[in-house]
Design an enzyme around this catalytic site. Structure first.
Site, PDB file in Angstrom:
ATOM      1  N   ASN A   1      -4.540  -5.475 -13.711  1.00 32.52           N
ATOM      2  CA  ASN A   1      -3.113  -5.946 -14.101  1.00 32.52           C
ATOM      3  C   ASN A   1      -2.953  -5.897 -15.611  1.00 32.52           C
ATOM      4  O   ASN A   1      -2.069  -5.485 -16.076  1.00 32.52           O
ATOM      5  CB  ASN A   1      -2.634  -7.112 -13.253  1.00 32.52           C
ATOM      6  CG  ASN A   1      -1.783  -6.624 -12.154  1.00 32.52           C
ATOM      7  OD1 ASN A   1      -1.377  -5.583 -11.769  1.00 32.52           O
ATOM      8  ND2 ASN A   1      -1.585  -7.654 -10.999  1.00 32.52           N
TER       9      ASN A   1
ATOM     10  N   THR B   1      -3.892 -11.091   2.059  1.00 32.43           N
ATOM     11  CA  THR B   1      -3.619  -9.826   3.023  1.00 32.43           C
ATOM     12  C   THR B   1      -4.499  -8.496   2.327  1.00 32.43           C
ATOM     13  O   THR B   1      -5.292  -7.951   2.966  1.00 32.43           O
ATOM     14  CB  THR B   1      -2.333  -9.402   3.375  1.00 32.43           C
ATOM     15  OG1 THR B   1      -1.453 -10.470   3.576  1.00 32.43           O
ATOM     16  CG2 THR B   1      -1.966  -8.127   4.160  1.00 32.43           C
TER      17      THR B   1
ATOM     18  N   GLU C   1     -14.864  15.755  -3.239  1.00 30.88           N
ATOM     19  CA  GLU C   1     -15.426  16.052  -4.465  1.00 30.88           C
ATOM     20  C   GLU C   1     -15.474  14.893  -5.527  1.00 30.88           C
ATOM     21  O   GLU C   1     -16.138  15.006  -6.058  1.00 30.88           O
ATOM     22  CB  GLU C   1     -14.613  17.482  -5.003  1.00 30.88           C
ATOM     23  CG  GLU C   1     -15.104  18.704  -4.841  1.00 30.88           C
ATOM     24  CD  GLU C   1     -14.565  19.769  -5.504  1.00 30.88           C
ATOM     25  OE1 GLU C   1     -14.389  20.020  -6.826  1.00 30.88           O
ATOM     26  OE2 GLU C   1     -13.755  20.353  -4.570  1.00 30.88           O
TER      27      GLU C   1
ATOM     28  N   GLU D   1       3.157 -10.468   6.341  1.00 24.82           N
ATOM     29  CA  GLU D   1       4.628 -11.100   6.282  1.00 24.82           C
ATOM     30  C   GLU D   1       5.542 -10.073   5.857  1.00 24.82           C
ATOM     31  O   GLU D   1       5.310  -8.850   5.465  1.00 24.82           O
ATOM     32  CB  GLU D   1       4.443 -12.298   5.411  1.00 24.82           C
ATOM     33  CG  GLU D   1       4.181 -11.859   4.023  1.00 24.82           C
ATOM     34  CD  GLU D   1       5.470 -11.859   2.961  1.00 24.82           C
ATOM     35  OE1 GLU D   1       6.462 -12.775   3.181  1.00 24.82           O
ATOM     36  OE2 GLU D   1       5.268 -11.266   2.110  1.00 24.82           O
TER      37      GLU D   1
ATOM     38  N   THR E   1      -2.181 -15.140  -9.979  1.00 30.76           N
ATOM     39  CA  THR E   1      -1.042 -15.550  -9.117  1.00 30.76           C
ATOM     40  C   THR E   1      -1.614 -16.659  -8.130  1.00 30.76           C
ATOM     41  O   THR E   1      -0.817 -17.436  -7.711  1.00 30.76           O
ATOM     42  CB  THR E   1      -0.409 -14.373  -8.131  1.00 30.76           C
ATOM     43  OG1 THR E   1      -1.440 -14.029  -7.502  1.00 30.76           O
ATOM     44  CG2 THR E   1       0.450 -13.489  -8.997  1.00 30.76           C
TER      45      THR E   1
ATOM     46  N   ASN F   1       3.932  -0.836 -11.838  1.00 32.16           N
ATOM     47  CA  ASN F   1       3.501   0.141 -10.412  1.00 32.16           C
ATOM     48  C   ASN F   1       4.030   1.623 -10.675  1.00 32.16           C
ATOM     49  O   ASN F   1       3.258   2.525 -10.361  1.00 32.16           O
ATOM     50  CB  ASN F   1       4.471  -0.459  -9.308  1.00 32.16           C
ATOM     51  CG  ASN F   1       4.025  -1.489  -8.776  1.00 32.16           C
ATOM     52  OD1 ASN F   1       2.776  -1.863  -9.056  1.00 32.16           O
ATOM     53  ND2 ASN F   1       4.361  -2.192  -7.726  1.00 32.16           N
TER      54      ASN F   1
ATOM     55  N   SER G   1      -4.742  -5.149  -3.138  1.00 32.40           N
ATOM     56  CA  SER G   1      -5.256  -5.953  -4.148  1.00 32.40           C
ATOM     57  C   SER G   1      -6.480  -6.612  -3.750  1.00 32.40           C
ATOM     58  O   SER G   1      -6.698  -6.847  -2.570  1.00 32.40           O
ATOM     59  CB  SER G   1      -4.120  -6.943  -4.575  1.00 32.40           C
ATOM     60  OG  SER G   1      -3.865  -7.810  -3.511  1.00 32.40           O
TER      61      SER G   1
ATOM     62  N   GLN H   1       1.157  -7.162  -0.213  1.00 35.77           N
ATOM     63  CA  GLN H   1       2.303  -6.761  -1.150  1.00 35.77           C
ATOM     64  C   GLN H   1       2.141  -5.877  -2.344  1.00 35.77           C
ATOM     65  O   GLN H   1       2.594  -4.779  -2.584  1.00 35.77           O
ATOM     66  CB  GLN H   1       2.619  -8.347  -1.864  1.00 35.77           C
ATOM     67  CG  GLN H   1       3.736  -8.263  -2.853  1.00 35.77           C
ATOM     68  CD  GLN H   1       4.284  -9.394  -3.386  1.00 35.77           C
ATOM     69  OE1 GLN H   1       3.708 -10.316  -2.957  1.00 35.77           O
ATOM     70  NE2 GLN H   1       5.230  -9.503  -4.500  1.00 35.77           N
TER      71      GLN H   1
END
Length: 450
Positions: A206, A145, A254, A71, A179, A228, A140, A11
């Protein structure tokens, strides 16, 4: 041509990618349907962006990027969103069941079924490149995932494309905005697995970005889109030198050469300036001097740590917009006279400079003001070890009680992998301590090394 393939996992990876491609399209004058805008067609020819976009026979530009998630929800939003006709539909790969915040599901059970399909598409995109330079992997640390499948992908890329360089952009779990409760487990497992496969990892915390949105942009309750879009500006600055012609170009290798003194110490701290809201922009001068100075302030960094406690090993300053080398040299000379910026004594106080003349773009109705120059600083500092120690502490609290471990073991992982990963991270922290320890002390008898 030196092409770069972006791989977005999970996600976080997919949503950051959405913001990045939105910005790239604005910067290169590409409409959401993949065709050039009229102004862009009239402008002089610049094929710099073919590093990130491939051109089809009828003049449409397609991003060299692959979305992969276990998902479908997040990728479905792209499939139906504004940019649905920009991306190649076959390069959006989704599974049926998610990794439920479990590294082992992403890496072993569920991820295993999807990985060959993803690698097949990577091969497909890579075959279209004349001189593939490397990969950017967005994921993340905290999700199942992002951590599990992200690590699996890095491992397999090392096997298939051993010599190509791999840069990661990873979202570090923030203490305040967690989360899931098992984020420390996932983070440490994925760091352990990818440590030897990644050439350079740019961490984004975050919480640090939340604070920037609140403090600098005046957004009381930032949402993921606000975060984001800010991350996208940073990614865009880092990749600008690959997409535009500048006076000082930097290619993927580099970054590594300039920022990574030892293979394991490859986590540069990223800072960006100026981050100002449209309301305040008119009152700021944003001279090269000012923005260069503000990069060294803790409140423009993407990871919560205090660089004043650490030492710098290397620093890159990537300027874009209305910047002339003379101003940059003056700014750097001033920075060098500041005693707060301490370099390790085995490293000259060198600043690697990149300049790209393309001014930073901003998203219409976005949070950031339109500015005519910006700078992104990548610095390898020992202070980033603070981020690891905070994470290790949380890992230890849970692991001492073996909390939640059965979920991982149930997915076919061995418990030994936890302690192995934890030891590897402890070793990483020690590596940082050793680098920071004054090398002069240990060298009395070491003349033979030179």
């Amino acid at each position: 041509m030196r092409e770069v393939i972006s791989l977005n996992v999970g996600q976080a990876g997919c949503q950051i990618a959405n913001s990045c491609w939105e910005l790239y399209c604005l910067e290169h004058g590409i409409q959401p349907d993949g065709y050039l805008t009229e102004e862009r067609k009239a402008a002089e020819d610049d094929d710099g962006f073919s590093t990130f976009f491939s051109e089809t026979g009828n003049g449409k530009y397609v991003p060299r990027t692959i979305y992969a998630d276990l998902e479908p929800n997040v990728v479905d939003e792209v499939r139906t969103g504004t940019y649905r006709s920009l991306f190649h539909p076959e390069l959006m790969i989704t599974g049926k069941e998610d990794a439920s915040n479990n590294y082992a599901r992403g890496h072993y059970t569920v991820g295993k079924e999807l990985i060959d399909q993803v690698l097949d598409k990577v091969r497909h995109v890579a075959d279209n490149c004349s001189g593939l330079q490397g990969f950017l992997v967005f994921h993340s640390f905290g999700g199942g995932t992002g951590s599990g499948f992200g690590a699996l992908l890095m491992e397999r890329l090392s096997v298939d494309y051993g010599k190509k360089c791999k840069l990661e952009f990873c979202v570090y779990p923030a203490p305040q905005v967690a989360t899931s409760v098992v984020e420390p487990y996932n983070s440490i497992l994925t760091t352990h697995t990818t440590l030897e496969h990644s050439d350079c990892s740019f961490m984004v915390d975050n919480e640090a970005i939340y604070d920037i949105c609140r403090r600098n942009l005046g957004i009381e309750r930032p949402n993921y889109e606000n975060l984001n879009r800010l991350i996208a500006q940073v990614v865009s600055s880092i990749t600008a030198s690959l997409r535009f012609d500048g006076s000082l170009n930097v290619d993927l290798n580099e970054f590594q050469t300039n920022l990574v003194p030892y293979p394991r110490i490859h986590f540069p701290l990223v800072a960006y300036a100026p981050i100002v809201s449209a309301a305040k922009a008119a009152h700021e001068a944003n001279s090269v001097q000012e923005i260069s100075m503000s990069c060294f302030e803790p409140n423009s960094q993407m990871v919560k740590c205090d660089p004043r406690n650490g030492k710098y090993m290397a620093t890159c300053l990537l300027y874009r917009g209305d910047v002339v080398p003379k101003d940059v040299h003056q700014a750097v000379a001033t920075l060098k006279t500041k005693r707060t910026i301490q370099f390790v004594d085995w490293c000259p106080t060198g600043f690697k400079i990149g300049i790209c003349y393309q001014p930073p773009q901003n998203v219409p109705n976005g949070d950031l003001a339109k500015v005519n120059r910006a700078v992104c600083m990548l610095s390898n500092t020992t202070a980033i070890a603070e981020a690891w120690s905070a994470l290790s502490h949380k890992f230890d609290l849970m692991y001492s009680k073996r909390a939640f471990v059965h979920w991982y073991v149930g997915e076919g992982m061995e418990e030994g992998e936890f302690s192995e990963a934890r030891e590897d991270l402890a070793a990483l922290e020690r590596d940082y301590e050793e680098v920071a320890a004054d090398s002069a002390e240990g060298d009395e008898g070491g003349e033979a090394e030179y």
